[in-house]
Design a protein around this motif. Structure first.
Motif, mmCIF file in Angstrom:
data_model
loop_
_atom_site.group_PDB
_atom_site.id
_atom_site.type_symbol
_atom_site.label_atom_id
_atom_site.label_comp_id
_atom_site.label_asym_id
_atom_site.label_seq_id
_atom_site.Cartn_x
_atom_site.Cartn_y
_atom_site.Cartn_z
ATOM 1 N N SER A 131 38.483 55.620 51.620
ATOM 2 C CA SER A 131 37.240 54.883 51.869
ATOM 3 C C SER A 131 36.855 54.031 50.668
ATOM 4 O O SER A 131 36.542 52.843 50.801
ATOM 5 C CB SER A 131 36.111 55.855 52.195
ATOM 6 N N ILE A 132 36.879 54.649 49.489
ATOM 7 C CA ILE A 132 36.472 53.927 48.278
ATOM 8 C C ILE A 132 37.383 52.724 48.044
ATOM 9 O O ILE A 132 36.913 51.617 47.738
ATOM 10 C CB ILE A 132 36.489 54.862 47.053
ATOM 11 N N LEU A 133 38.679 52.915 48.201
ATOM 12 C CA LEU A 133 39.613 51.805 47.974
ATOM 13 C C LEU A 133 39.391 50.682 48.977
ATOM 14 O O LEU A 133 39.537 49.494 48.639
ATOM 15 C CB LEU A 133 41.054 52.319 48.034
ATOM 16 N N ASN A 134 39.048 51.028 50.219
ATOM 17 C CA ASN A 134 38.718 49.998 51.212
ATOM 18 C C ASN A 134 37.494 49.198 50.784
ATOM 19 O O ASN A 134 37.447 47.971 50.923
ATOM 20 C CB ASN A 134 38.447 50.652 52.570
ATOM 21 N N TYR A 135 36.485 49.916 50.279
ATOM 22 C CA TYR A 135 35.263 49.240 49.821
ATOM 23 C C TYR A 135 35.577 48.317 48.643
ATOM 24 O O TYR A 135 35.117 47.169 48.597
ATOM 25 C CB TYR A 135 34.210 50.269 49.408
ATOM 26 N N LEU A 136 36.328 48.833 47.679
ATOM 27 C CA LEU A 136 36.640 48.020 46.503
ATOM 28 C C LEU A 136 37.507 46.822 46.870
ATOM 29 O O LEU A 136 37.410 45.757 46.249
ATOM 30 C CB LEU A 136 37.337 48.880 45.443
ATOM 31 N N LYS A 137 38.346 46.975 47.901
ATOM 32 C CA LYS A 137 39.174 45.858 48.355
ATOM 33 C C LYS A 137 38.290 44.720 48.868
ATOM 34 O O LYS A 137 38.561 43.536 48.616
ATOM 35 C CB LYS A 137 40.121 46.331 49.455
ATOM 36 N N LEU A 138 37.209 45.077 49.577
ATOM 37 C CA LEU A 138 36.285 44.051 50.068
ATOM 38 C C LEU A 138 35.658 43.299 48.897
ATOM 39 O O LEU A 138 35.612 42.062 48.885
ATOM 40 C CB LEU A 138 35.193 44.689 50.931
ATOM 41 N N ILE A 139 35.158 44.049 47.901
ATOM 42 C CA ILE A 139 34.523 43.423 46.735
ATOM 43 C C ILE A 139 35.534 42.533 46.004
ATOM 44 O O ILE A 139 35.223 41.395 45.618
ATOM 45 C CB ILE A 139 33.974 44.507 45.780
ATOM 46 N N LYS A 140 36.733 43.053 45.821
ATOM 47 C CA LYS A 140 37.802 42.311 45.130
ATOM 48 C C LYS A 140 38.083 40.978 45.823
ATOM 49 O O LYS A 140 38.162 39.929 45.182
ATOM 50 C CB LYS A 140 39.059 43.182 45.109
ATOM 51 N N LYS A 141 38.190 41.016 47.150
ATOM 52 C CA LYS A 141 38.551 39.810 47.897
ATOM 53 C C LYS A 141 37.379 38.852 48.027
ATOM 54 O O LYS A 141 37.579 37.634 48.121
ATOM 55 C CB LYS A 141 39.106 40.198 49.264
ATOM 56 N N ARG A 142 36.148 39.365 48.040
ATOM 57 C CA ARG A 142 34.990 38.463 48.020
ATOM 58 C C ARG A 142 34.941 37.725 46.677
ATOM 59 O O ARG A 142 34.630 36.531 46.616
ATOM 60 C CB ARG A 142 33.701 39.257 48.229
ATOM 61 N N ALA A 143 35.251 38.445 45.601
ATOM 62 C CA ALA A 143 35.201 37.834 44.271
ATOM 63 C C ALA A 143 36.281 36.770 44.098
ATOM 64 O O ALA A 143 36.060 35.745 43.450
ATOM 65 C CB ALA A 143 35.346 38.912 43.194
ATOM 66 N N SER A 144 37.450 37.007 44.686
ATOM 67 C CA SER A 144 38.556 36.056 44.522
ATOM 68 C C SER A 144 38.445 34.864 45.466
ATOM 69 O O SER A 144 39.116 33.858 45.281
ATOM 70 C CB SER A 144 39.886 36.772 44.780
ATOM 71 N N GLY A 145 37.607 34.994 46.503
ATOM 72 C CA GLY A 145 37.498 33.927 47.494
ATOM 73 C C GLY A 145 38.409 34.125 48.690
ATOM 74 O O GLY A 145 38.373 33.339 49.640
ATOM 75 N N GLU A 146 39.236 35.183 48.652
ATOM 76 C CA GLU A 146 40.100 35.454 49.800
ATOM 77 C C GLU A 146 39.266 35.775 51.037
ATOM 78 O O GLU A 146 39.646 35.445 52.157
ATOM 79 C CB GLU A 146 41.042 36.617 49.472
ATOM 80 N N LEU A 147 38.125 36.433 50.829
ATOM 81 C CA LEU A 147 37.152 36.659 51.897
ATOM 82 C C LEU A 147 35.875 35.907 51.566
ATOM 83 O O LEU A 147 35.502 35.774 50.397
ATOM 84 C CB LEU A 147 36.846 38.150 52.059
#
Length: 637
Positions: free
Chosen positions: A554-570
């Protein structure tokens, strides 16, 4: 929304007469609390989130969506079925400013174990399901930061017209008083802010200049001289507290183990506020127009700005004591910990008498100036029954001032005679469309506090630079375009950095400059030779912790969202909303959001929130497909 006293509210003139009494006894109440619990240690880490919701109604036939003014009735039922029946009910519900709003929190604070992170989303789902179950057909609970047509004709259900004549709480040209929560605190706040200021609040948001947007963009208000003077060309004009406090947000409160730990967390998180605000950007539309900002912060700040013309520096001081540089809703003005003292480079306006009183009572200089700065403000609401209090056992006068200083961070002393410890509140986040996203942002911030405390990280930079970051964070696409001042070496005293970024570093190895401009991608995800990145640090921390498989996933899924929002991928929610409007067949590239466009947008938001459709550009593949009952607003109705 802070203190909710019951009783007979006083007018502004009556409240003003008691202002010194409230301040004097508020300080005595703070001193009683401080001396009783200043040495309290070893409180366990507890924390909780607050999610604010809007109630909306869809008219599928006419392609229109409105805000439903039934918040008080829904809240009463939620409380009756919940906490009043079972003190251990998993959810708690509280009123919010708008009569179309409610606020939900977990029934009990979360604790210090890692497995708690795996319960956040489930609890948010419970809240959404509980509230939805009480709504009528074609109604929904939405977690949207700003309703795009707030203040447009007919935006409420039932429909009410605004009343700009004397006698109303806001005198708004756009926002009817019926949209304000019926609890007397809210209308009294609205009225007293206006009376204290001496005029209506003024909010001017830059309009987004699209291909067919008039240039200059000018609205005419011939029926209102005040509006004609206050509105600016190329700006969306708003004139009421409801345009700010009628927005929704996402907040997290932490209990620290001691007062010193709370002060340390307060300072460190203050530097993170603009970063997370830009990451959570979700409010690009105001009063039926597309704006050129992505975040609500400046709108709320202006919506409760009770400063007089003298206090704003527009006239010489005569009837007021201070020039005050900010609204009472703004970023913090001073760090509280000793390590933050050298970075306090903002000129701090304080009540000198209160400051000296606090010093004489044994309060240290940094905390004394913080409280003396809060207490330059007047109380905005006062109830007749709450004037004379027992200062040793009550804190209403302290909270009266404290709870109406709405800053990015709030330092919260324990309530009198309670088992609650010293707390800090993280306040800048915009609410997201889904429970998954809201959980991701909450878990990210809470996990960051664990890492800050475990590794003794130091994010401090001059506070004036944090203020500059706050301005950048609100701009359109700041998450991709903005550059933010951030500290380069975040390891105090050469403490070893986590494995995976490199060898132990110390300040002697670094360039003389302690901070530099970085993109959010660099701050969150890291850049070799520049900054390790918050996500890699959090991941390293997780690798060293005992975490069960489900929680780790769960935590890794959440951090993946933050990571991709920061990079612009999402996309951020704000960017996704802009793209949705741009691609709508009815949009005429004129910055106007019609009823039909608004209907399409909010319907889509609701479908995404209830997992009735996918949205990979916003959520990616991280989003777990756990369906619950079909929405009452499914367009097939």
């Amino acid at each position: 929304m802070g203190l909710l006293s019951q009783g007979s509210p006083l007018s502004w003139e009556e409240t003003k007469r008691h202002a010194d009494h409230v301040r004097r006894h508020g300080i005595l109440q703070f001193l009683h609390i401080y001396h009783a619990v200043k040495d309290r240690h070893k409180d366990v880490l507890k924390w909780g989130d607050e999610v604010e919701y809007m109630l909306v109604s869809f008219d599928h036939e006419n392609k229109k969506v409105q805000l439903v003014l039934s918040g008080e009735e829904v809240l009463e039922t939620l409380q009756e079925k919940g906490e009043r029946t079972n003190p251990n009910h998993p959810t708690l519900w509280r009123p919010e400013y708008g009569s179309y709003m409610i606020e939900g929190t977990p029934g009990q604070p979360y604790g210090g174990t890692m497995s708690e992170f795996n319960t956040v989303e489930d609890n948010m789902r419970k809240r959404r399901k509980e509230a939805t179950s009480l709504l009528e057909e074609n109604q929904a609970v939405c977690t949207i930061t700003s309703f795009p047509r707030l203040g447009c004709p007919g935006f409420t259900l039932p429909e009410y017209k605004p009343n700009p004549v004397e006698g109303g709480a806001s005198k708004s040209l756009f926002f009817p008083d019926e949209a304000i929560n019926k609890h007397p605190r809210f209308s009294t706040l609205t009225r007293n802010i206006r009376h204290r200021r001496g005029e209506k609040v003024v909010i001017n948001v830059p309009i987004f200049k699209d291909k067919n947007t008039p240039s200059p963009f000018i609205e005419a208000f011939p029926e209102d001289d005040e509006a004609a003077r206050a509105s600016k060309p190329d700006h969306i004009y708003m004139d009421a507290m409801g345009f700010g406090m009628g927005n929704c947000c996402l907040q997290v409160t932490f209990q620290a183990c001691s007062i010193s730990e709370a002060r340390y967390l307060y300072d460190q998180l203050a530097t993170i506020c603009p970063i997370v605000m830009a990451l959570s950007a979700a409010s690009p539309f105001y009063r039926g127009y597309v704006s050129d900002i992505d975040c609500r912060w400046g709108v709320i700040s202006a919506s409760v700005d009770d400063r007089t013309r003298e206090e704003r520096g527009l006239e010489p001081l005569k009837n007021n004591n201070y020039r005050i540089s900010k609204s009472r809703y703004d970023s913090i003005d001073s760090y509280l910990s000793e390590c933050g003292e050298k970075y306090n480079d903002i000129n701090l306006t304080i009540d000198k008498e209160i400051y000296e009183q606090l010093l004489q009572e044994g309060i240290d200089r940094l905390l004394a100036q913080h409280v003396a700065h809060l207490f330059i403000r007047d109380p905005l609401t006062l109830f007749e029954e709450k004037i004379h209090l027992d200062d040793a056992n009550e804190s209403d006068h302290f909270e009266n001032i404290q709870s109406t200083n709405w800053q990015t961070m709030r330092f919260k002393p324990p309530p009198p005679n309670s088992d609650i410890g010293w707390r800090v509140e993280f306040r800048p986040m915009e609410v997201q469309l889904t429970d998954f996203e809201n959980s991701a942002y909450v878990v990210f911030v809470v996990l960051l506090t664990r890492v800050i405390l475990s590794y003794k990280l130091d994010f401090l930079i001059p506070l004036s630079k944090v203020d500059e970051n706050m301005k950048v964070a609100q701009k359109r696409d700041a998450v991709l375009q903005g550059m933010f001042y951030f500290r380069k070496d975040i390891c105090k005293g050469g403490n070893a950095m986590v494995d995976g970024y490199g060898k132990a570093q110390n300040s002697a190895e670094l360039a003389p400059e302690e901070y530099t401009l970085m993109s959010i991608d660099t701050i969150i995800n890291g850049k070799e030779g520049v900054f390790p990145g918050l996500i890699p640090i959090l991941n390293s921390y997780l690798e060293n912790m005992e975490v069960d498989v489900d929680t780790r996933c769960s935590i890794l899924n959440y951090l993946k969202l933050i990571k991709k929002r920061a990079s612009g991928e999402l996309m951020t929610v704000a960017r996704w909303m802009r793209e949705f409007i741009t691609n709508h067949p009815d949009y005429k590239q004129d910055s106007v959001i019609t009823d039909k466009i608004n209907y399409s947008l909010i319907l889509k938001c609701n479908q995404i929130a209830n997992e009735l459709c996918e949205c990979p550009e916003l959520l990616g593949s991280s989003f777990r497909k756990v369906k619950y009952s079909r929405s009452k607003t499914d367009s097939s109705n």
